[in-house]
Design an enzyme around this catalytic site. Structure first.
Site, mmCIF file in Angstrom:
data_model
loop_
_atom_site.group_PDB
_atom_site.id
_atom_site.type_symbol
_atom_site.label_atom_id
_atom_site.label_comp_id
_atom_site.label_asym_id
_atom_site.label_seq_id
_atom_site.Cartn_x
_atom_site.Cartn_y
_atom_site.Cartn_z
ATOM 1 N N ILE A 37 -19.019 34.840 -1.013
ATOM 2 C CA ILE A 37 -18.288 35.213 -2.234
ATOM 3 C C ILE A 37 -17.314 36.360 -1.961
ATOM 4 O O ILE A 37 -17.367 37.009 -0.920
ATOM 5 C CB ILE A 37 -19.260 35.648 -3.371
ATOM 6 C CG1 ILE A 37 -20.078 36.879 -2.947
ATOM 7 C CG2 ILE A 37 -20.168 34.503 -3.765
ATOM 8 C CD1 ILE A 37 -20.819 37.555 -4.102
ATOM 9 N N ALA A 156 -21.095 39.625 6.482
ATOM 10 C CA ALA A 156 -20.684 38.443 5.715
ATOM 11 C C ALA A 156 -21.106 38.705 4.270
ATOM 12 O O ALA A 156 -22.229 39.125 4.022
ATOM 13 C CB ALA A 156 -21.382 37.201 6.233
ATOM 14 N N LYS A 157 -20.183 38.485 3.350
ATOM 15 C CA LYS A 157 -20.540 38.678 1.938
ATOM 16 C C LYS A 157 -21.132 37.356 1.439
ATOM 17 O O LYS A 157 -20.472 36.555 0.778
ATOM 18 C CB LYS A 157 -19.287 39.092 1.146
ATOM 19 C CG LYS A 157 -19.588 39.719 -0.211
ATOM 20 C CD LYS A 157 -18.329 40.349 -0.782
ATOM 21 C CE LYS A 157 -18.428 40.688 -2.253
ATOM 22 N NZ LYS A 157 -19.438 41.648 -2.629
ATOM 23 N N ALA A 158 -22.383 37.131 1.838
ATOM 24 C CA ALA A 158 -23.037 35.853 1.554
ATOM 25 C C ALA A 158 -23.926 35.966 0.325
ATOM 26 O O ALA A 158 -24.534 37.018 0.078
ATOM 27 C CB ALA A 158 -23.867 35.437 2.754
ATOM 28 N N TYR A 162 -27.759 38.926 -1.460
ATOM 29 C CA TYR A 162 -27.977 39.628 -2.725
ATOM 30 C C TYR A 162 -29.419 39.559 -3.202
ATOM 31 O O TYR A 162 -29.793 40.263 -4.145
ATOM 32 C CB TYR A 162 -26.950 39.164 -3.771
ATOM 33 C CG TYR A 162 -25.602 39.743 -3.386
ATOM 34 C CD1 TYR A 162 -25.231 41.013 -3.808
ATOM 35 C CD2 TYR A 162 -24.769 39.084 -2.490
ATOM 36 C CE1 TYR A 162 -24.052 41.590 -3.384
ATOM 37 C CE2 TYR A 162 -23.583 39.650 -2.059
ATOM 38 C CZ TYR A 162 -23.229 40.907 -2.509
ATOM 39 O OH TYR A 162 -22.064 41.488 -2.075
#
Ligand code: PY5
Length: 305
Positions: A37, A156-158, A162
């Protein structure tokens, strides 16, 4: 927190109505967290709408996809155009939050995600106002450690990252705090669930390095640039937990949170319990820069109209 929506979403190259922008229950990302994202803000003045550091966000999006071998199918240029098109189609004339997402679609229960796996790409616009208390955040040190590169790469903004952020946030709220600060596996300060962290000591600014399990924040980079331009030295180095307690100032940075002062950690007051002068000066310049009030930083803005 209140959130609002706009009528149209960009979904796999087409503009679709909000209610039709849906996925199947067997979408791989829903089961295994296989998504990447971005979070981008656009700001408005009387004349235009400006997307802040769009190119940098989309480059990070492409890199996040690269880490997980997602075949995005869209070039940087196409993604940039898609964001502008989505804002224009919704006729947005105010500040808004932009959420690009790429996720693995119908891929059964197979864990082998490759260049041939089906990737869906969407750009969603949201109405997000103030994300963090502007008068100051009461933070705690989380008992949850930040994910780290050899386990799940924080660079990595995976989507799956979250889960770590959710646990830390739940714990902080359960204990009556506004926000969590996570340490890395070595016990050094890493970041907050959705923000990078900075401390100020004796006029110098410190922030954890990329090796401390952080997302390489674009607001972090913006704050470093603004701080340098204001004449402050910014040093990237490990920060032991205890140093937080004796900092003169602490602030968090993130697209959603912007520049947010931390006024206490574990109930220990930071500075005089109010926003400090260094944080204040960076926050003020940030506020102006994103709204095209400072020509020096206008190269960070993409005009929508
Ligand atoms: N660290 C994490 C884990 C983040 O999720 C974010 C952004 C940041 C740091 C700051 O990165 P940047 O400055 O590039 O935004 N978080 C998202 C945001 O839009 C989502 C927050 C819920 O701010």
């Amino acid at each position: 927190m209140k959130i609002g929506y706009y009528s149209y979403v960009w979904y796999n190259g087409e503009i679709v109505e909000w209610n039709k922008a849906t996925v199947h229950l067997m979408s791989h990302a829903l089961h295994y967290g296989t998504s990447v994202i971005e979070g981008i803000r656009a700001y408005a003045d009387e004349e235009n709408v400006y997307v802040f550091r769009l190119v940098d966000h989309m480059k990070r999006f492409i890199n996040s996809a690269k880490i997980y071998s997602f075949n995005l199918k869209y070039s940087l240029d196409e993604l940039l155009k898609a964001v502008v098109e989505t804002i224009r189609t919704n006729n947005v004339k105010e500040g808004c939050y932009i959420r690009p997402i790429a996720f693995v679609g119908m891929h059964g229960i197979d864990l082998y995600v490759s260049k041939d796996s089906p990737i869906n790409v969407a750009i969603i616009l949201l109405k997000v106002g103030e994300y963090m208390k502007s008068e100051g955040v009461r933070a705690c040190i989380s008992s949850w450690r930040r994910i780290c590169d050899p386990l799940i790469p924080p660079l990595a903004k995976a989507g799956g990252n979250y889960l770590n952020s959710v646990l830390a946030t739940q714990e902080s709220k359960r204990n009556g705090y506004d926000e969590a600060i996570m340490l890395d596996l070595n016990g050094n300060v890493s970041e907050a669930p959705g923000e990078n962290i900075f401390i100020v000591r004796k006029g110098k600014i410190y922030t954890p390095p990329v090796s401390a399990g952080i997302l390489e924040g674009i607001t972090r980079d913006t704050a470093i640039t603004i701080a340098n331009d204001l004449g402050y030295e910014v040093i990237e180095r490990n920060i032991p937990k205890t140093e937080l307690y004796i900092s003169d100032e602490i602030f968090l940075t993130g697209t959603a949170a912007e520049i947010a002062p931390v006024i206490s950690v574990d109930g220990i007051t930071i500075g005089d319990g109010k926003i400090g002068p260094v944080t204040k000066s960076i926050k003020e310049l940030y506020h102006q820069a994103v709204r095209n009030k400072l020509p020096k930083y206008s190269h960070w803005l993409t005009k929508v109209y």
